[in-house]
Enzyme design. Structure first.
Site, short mmCIF file in Angstrom:
data_model
loop_
_atom_site.label_atom_id
_atom_site.label_comp_id
_atom_site.label_asym_id
_atom_site.label_seq_id
_atom_site.Cartn_x
_atom_site.Cartn_y
_atom_site.Cartn_z
N LYS A 218 0.43 -1.40 -13.31
CA LYS A 218 -0.10 -2.21 -14.42
C LYS A 218 0.16 -1.56 -15.79
O LYS A 218 -0.64 -1.70 -16.72
CB LYS A 218 -1.61 -2.47 -14.25
CG LYS A 218 -1.98 -3.07 -12.88
CD LYS A 218 -3.47 -3.33 -12.77
CE LYS A 218 -3.84 -3.68 -11.33
NZ LYS A 218 -5.29 -3.89 -11.14
N ASP A 253 -13.06 -3.92 -5.43
CA ASP A 253 -13.74 -5.14 -5.87
C ASP A 253 -14.13 -6.07 -4.71
O ASP A 253 -15.14 -6.75 -4.78
CB ASP A 253 -12.92 -5.88 -6.92
CG ASP A 253 -11.52 -6.21 -6.45
OD1 ASP A 253 -11.11 -5.75 -5.37
OD2 ASP A 253 -10.81 -6.92 -7.18
C1 LIG Z 1 -8.66 -2.13 -4.05
O1 LIG Z 1 -8.52 -3.17 -4.96
C2 LIG Z 1 -7.36 -3.29 -5.73
C3 LIG Z 1 -7.38 -4.60 -6.45
O2 LIG Z 1 -8.46 -4.70 -7.29
C4 LIG Z 1 -6.11 -3.11 -4.93
O3 LIG Z 1 -4.98 -3.15 -5.73
C5 LIG Z 1 -6.19 -1.85 -4.13
O4 LIG Z 1 -5.02 -1.64 -3.40
C6 LIG Z 1 -7.41 -1.91 -3.25
N1 LIG Z 1 -7.46 -0.91 -2.22
C7 LIG Z 1 -7.43 0.42 -2.33
C8 LIG Z 1 -7.49 1.15 -1.04
O5 LIG Z 1 -7.38 1.00 -3.37
#
Ligand SMILES: *[C@@H]1O[C@H](CO)[C@@H](O)[C@H](O)[C@H]1NC(C)=O
Ligand SMILES: *[C@@H]1O[C@H](CO)[C@@H](O)[C@H](O)[C@H]1NC(C)=O
Ligand SMILES: *[C@@H]1O[C@H](CO)[C@@H](O)[C@H](O)[C@H]1NC(C)=O
Ligand SMILES: *[C@@H]1O[C@H](CO)[C@@H](O)[C@H](O)[C@H]1NC(C)=O
Length: 505
Positions: A218, A253
């Site tokens: 991002k 989230d």
């Molecule tokens: C958690 O949430 C985000 C999106 O908000 C995602 O990109 C990410 O891969 C998710 N999982 C982990 C294990 O970080």
């Protein structure tokens, strides 16, 4: 449209003329399944005579028949039968079990370390920090008990310079804004508070309040954060300002959405995001999580399924359009389920279908536009608008096509085709999402009663999405489907994160 003209078209023609797109999809995606260690890409066979022969047949049959014919063909490609959904559910359940048993499977089934449900009786002030991308939020959640809460929050922009600054500058910025926010709301800073941190970047999480950044995306490239514990970095920054704030949870989230809804409805066992991206989380019994070697305090834990990565070409209804989209995407062969159901991609699938129909002269007399030729320019919000258009002349559809997308002229026949394509792609997304939910409910054995909290723009704003999901659930589960309640969840990354911090400190 570089991608369209070279190796994409043959894939299409192959699917369109022979109807064995599935075989092609299976071959193409095979490498995604075997994993990264197999570099050789299995190429899709190219038919000797692409598109030409096909479109000739249709040109003989007059405008209306042409439209009807292509619609019938598209309908066949995009429709997912109840039986197919059931197969999908069975397969997803198997994959969930594999992912729970060991690492390295399609569904990662990540332990979240969230082992408690809110009772609704929690009280007091908790904070949440939500970094989603170009903006971040500071929230104060005041838990009143009895399933009630009040929230105050403030949004801040993370500028491009900050995204490239050092990690220390970034986290100091967060701490500064948190302090400013507490001052603004007149909070007593002497009171110690817990904070839940929603950090929407890929992290490896070995504990509830610990997680190292795997890599930035991002547009972020702050130095000194990759491979470091972001909870610790935030805690140190808060310390430098002498703030009595304890970072008690690092929250995804989707997990937040589940916990946030469970505060008001204890029957909530599943949280789902259906927005730009998609994911699901649910409560699993510890003894079902074979790969878990940690403690068993409560007997259960929230599992982050990361279901967007699900990819099984033999059961997913993958069309040549999906393959074309995937090939041109920034991460080919990844997040296949997500590419079929989330808001980031639905408009793009429709765009590929429209381009195909234009190339054969079946739509807009063969005339497209620069805007429609541009990837991701036909957005899911545009589809929503077209699906919502019930006027006799489809005047809103006309506005989207002619005014926004710059198509020179459209006939009512054209517009009906476009609307039907949107319906097909939107309906498929809703039905596949429902299959994912049915799989989780089946895995949990909660067919007797289960509330699902759903958040995200697609679930909230896409017309008929929830009803189409309910229809699909009925087809898969019969009368039992009535026990599955789909409800709009809210603010997992704020309220949910705060609640997780509150119940796990
Ligand atoms: C958690 O949430 C985000 C999106 O908000 C995602 O990109 C990410 O891969 C998710 N999982 C982990 C294990 O970080
Ligand atoms: C919540 O509080 C109410 C009223 O004090 C009580 O009756 C109930 O048992 C509590 N619930 C839980 C789960 O602790
Ligand atoms: C975990 O705890 C629950 C009850 O809290 C118990 O029923 C279950 O057998 C335990 N599982 C394991 C693997 O220890
Ligand atoms: C449709 O798409 C265009 C970009 O292609 C965008 O500017 C417009 O706001 C979109 N949304 C709606 C609801 O029409």
């Amino acid at each position: 449209m570089v991608a369209w003209n070279d190796n994409i078209t043959p894939v299409f023609a192959f699917g369109l003329t022979t109807g064995i797109a599935l075989t092609a999809a299976t071959q193409y995606l095979l490498t995604a399944l075997v994993g990264n260690n197999r570099k050789q890409i299995v190429e899709v066979p190219v038919p000797s005579e692409p598109l030409n022969g096909h479109s000739l047949v249709r040109k003989e049959s007059g405008i209306l028949t042409q439209h009807t014919r292509s619609l019938l063909r598209l309908e066949k490609e995009f429709t997912v039968s109840g039986q197919r959904l059931q197969t999908l559910v069975r397969h997803m359940v198997q994959e969930m079990k594999k992912g729970l048993a060991a690492d390295g499977h399609q569904l990662k089934m990540i332990p979240s370390f969230v082992v408690r449900r809110p009772t609704g009786n929690e009280t007091g002030s908790v904070l949440a920090l939500d970094l989603g991308g170009s903006n971040f939020r500071v929230c104060e959640v005041y838990l009143e008990g009895q399933g009630r809460l009040r929230m105050r929050h403030r949004k801040y922009v993370v500028g491009d310079d900050l995204k490239r600054a050092s990690g220390r500058v970034l986290f100091d910025f967060f701490a500064e804004k948190i302090e400013g926010f507490l001052d603004e709301i007149g909070a007593d800073k002497a009171i110690e508070r817990n904070l839940g941190f929603t950090f929407s970047f890929p992290v490896g999480q070995p504990a509830l309040a610990q997680g190292h950044l795997l890599h930035w995306n991002k547009g972020f490239q702050c130095e000194g954060v990759v491979n470091r514990d972001v909870v610790q970095l935030l805690a140190e920054a808060l310390n430098r300002r002498n703030l009595k704030i304890k970072v008690t949870a690092l929250v995804n989230d989707t997990v937040g959405t589940l916990i946030s809804h469970a505060y008001t409805d204890p029957q909530t066992h599943i949280g789902v995001i259906l927005g730009t991206g998609t994911n699901a989380a649910y409560f699993e019994r510890i003894e079902e999580i074979g790969k878990w070697t940690g403690p068993n305090e409560t007997g259960e834990m929230v599992i982050n399924t990361e279901w967007g990565a699900y990819c099984e070409p033999s059961v997913l209804p993958i069309t040549p359009y999906d393959l074309a989209l995937d090939r041109a995407s920034t991460a080919p062969k990844m997040q296949i389920f997500e590419k079929m159901i989330s808001g980031m991609y639905l408009g793009e699938i429709v765009r590929y279908v429209l381009l195909d129909l234009i190339s054969t002269g079946e739509l807009f007399k063969g005339r497209g536009s620069k805007k429609l030729d541009t990837p991701y320019n036909f957005e899911t919000a545009n589809m929503s608008r077209i699906e919502r258009d019930h006027s006799l002349e489809l005047s809103d559809t006309k506005a989207v096509l002619e005014d926004i997308l710059g198509i020179p002229t459209t006939s009512i026949g054209d517009r009906r085709v476009v609307k039907t394509v949107c319906e097909l792609v939107g309906t498929r997304a809703a039905r596949l999402s429902a299959a994912g939910i049915a799989a989780i409910v089946t895995k949990m054995n909660r067919l007797d009663a289960c509330t699902v909290a759903l958040d995200g723009s697609v679930f909230e704003h896409y017309p008929h999405f929830a009803n189409r999901m309910r229809d699909a659930l009925r087809e898969m589960l019969g009368i039992t489907a009535e026990n599955i309640i789909l409800e709009l969840g809210r603010d997992g990354s704020g309220q949910g994160a705060a609640l997780i911090a509150a119940i796990h400190h």
